[in-house]
Design an enzyme around this catalytic site. Sequence first.
Site, PDB file in Angstrom:
ATOM      1  N   PRO A 220       0.812  -1.220   0.000  1.00  0.00           N
ATOM      2  CA  PRO A 220       0.000   0.000   0.000  1.00  0.00           C
ATOM      3  C   PRO A 220       0.846   1.271   0.000  1.00  0.00           C
ATOM      4  CG  PRO A 220      -0.164  -1.146   2.112  1.00  0.00           C
ATOM      5  CD  PRO A 220       0.650  -2.013   1.221  1.00  0.00           C
TER       6      PRO A 220
ATOM      7  N   GLU B 161       2.774  -8.173   8.580  1.00  0.00           N
ATOM      8  CA  GLU B 161       2.934  -6.769   8.977  1.00  0.00           C
ATOM      9  C   GLU B 161       3.913  -6.030   8.079  1.00  0.00           C
ATOM     10  OE1 GLU B 161       1.947  -8.971  11.202  1.00  0.00           O
ATOM     11  OE2 GLU B 161       0.164  -7.761  11.594  1.00  0.00           O
TER      12      GLU B 161
ATOM     13  N   ARG C 129      -3.937  -6.345 -21.125  1.00  0.00           N
ATOM     14  CA  ARG C 129      -4.803  -5.700 -22.117  1.00  0.00           C
ATOM     15  C   ARG C 129      -4.025  -4.809 -23.067  1.00  0.00           C
ATOM     16  NH1 ARG C 129      -8.293  -2.409 -20.837  1.00  0.00           N
ATOM     17  NH2 ARG C 129      -9.953  -3.031 -22.232  1.00  0.00           N
TER      18      ARG C 129
ATOM     19  N   ASP D 171     -11.046   2.875 -24.544  1.00  0.00           N
ATOM     20  CA  ASP D 171     -11.618   2.639 -23.222  1.00  0.00           C
ATOM     21  C   ASP D 171     -11.514   3.849 -22.310  1.00  0.00           C
ATOM     22  OD1 ASP D 171     -12.615   0.143 -23.423  1.00  0.00           O
ATOM     23  OD2 ASP D 171     -10.772  -0.871 -22.791  1.00  0.00           O
TER      24      ASP D 171
HETATM   25  N1  ADE Z   1      -0.849  -4.987  -0.269  1.00  0.00           N
HETATM   26  C1  ADE Z   1      -1.646  -4.549   0.723  1.00  0.00           C
HETATM   27  N2  ADE Z   1      -2.379  -3.508   0.321  1.00  0.00           N
HETATM   28  C2  ADE Z   1      -2.043  -3.264  -0.983  1.00  0.00           C
HETATM   29  C3  ADE Z   1      -2.447  -2.309  -1.942  1.00  0.00           C
HETATM   30  N3  ADE Z   1      -3.349  -1.371  -1.672  1.00  0.00           N
HETATM   31  N4  ADE Z   1      -1.880  -2.359  -3.158  1.00  0.00           N
HETATM   32  C4  ADE Z   1      -0.953  -3.288  -3.454  1.00  0.00           C
HETATM   33  N5  ADE Z   1      -0.525  -4.215  -2.580  1.00  0.00           N
HETATM   34  C5  ADE Z   1      -1.067  -4.206  -1.350  1.00  0.00           C
END
Ligand code: ADE
Length: 227
Positions: free
Chosen positions: A87, A114, A152, A167
């Site tokens: 993330p 974690e 794609r 698209d």
């Molecule tokens: N792993 C945990 N959350 C993620 C996300 N939002 N994008 C990519 N990998 C992740």
Amino acid sequence: MRFDIITIFPEMFGNVFSVGVLKKALDRNLIEVKVHNLRDFASDKHKQVDDRPFGGKPGMVLKPEPIFSAVENIRENEATPVYLLSPQGRTFNSSFAEELASHRQIVFICGRYEGVDERVVEYLVTDEISIGDYVLTGGEPAAVVLIDAVSRFIPEVVGKTESVRSDSFIESVLAFPQYTRPRDFRGKKVPDVLFSGDHKKIEDWRKKKSLEKTRLKRPDLLDQKTK
Ligand code: ADE
């Protein structure tokens, strides 16, 4: 183009690539997807892939050795980019997908638990990729999203290259509305213009609807366009 996924849950990928457009692309050897179990690259007898974080904190962290070893074994050469799915990464979008489609091979490391030992981030990966501002339990669903979106852009994967280009997002506007039979569904009618036979008129209407929809639902896309 070849995608290599490094994961501690290879079974999560079960049948996701066995249907539809991606299955056809795999059958036609336009793409190749290999799922690797991180545990196979652990060198100790317990096949340990995670450990407690230094400094103390609940939870486990993925160890560096098996990940480095996996990448060093899987990567064809230095030109192959290696992405950690997390993330904290660069947010994925359509132009990033198109950029990735130019590679011969891409390695995805699915983060878990974690976290991942920071030396993987600092010394091994090309970059980190996020598929949005939310936290998944692991990078596996993100790997599927990336492979789908990148595929794609590989020539011949989608029927007509034309349809990828027109698209949503490629032109920075949302797709125009589409209709099929019946012409009258529970009193809700298909717009008359689509039966006019006037191609220019239909095209103008579609452009107008695209813009209207974008202005309403994603005005930020139009702002980006004028920047
Ligand atoms: N792993 C945990 N959350 C993620 C996300 N939002 N994008 C990519 N990998 C992740």
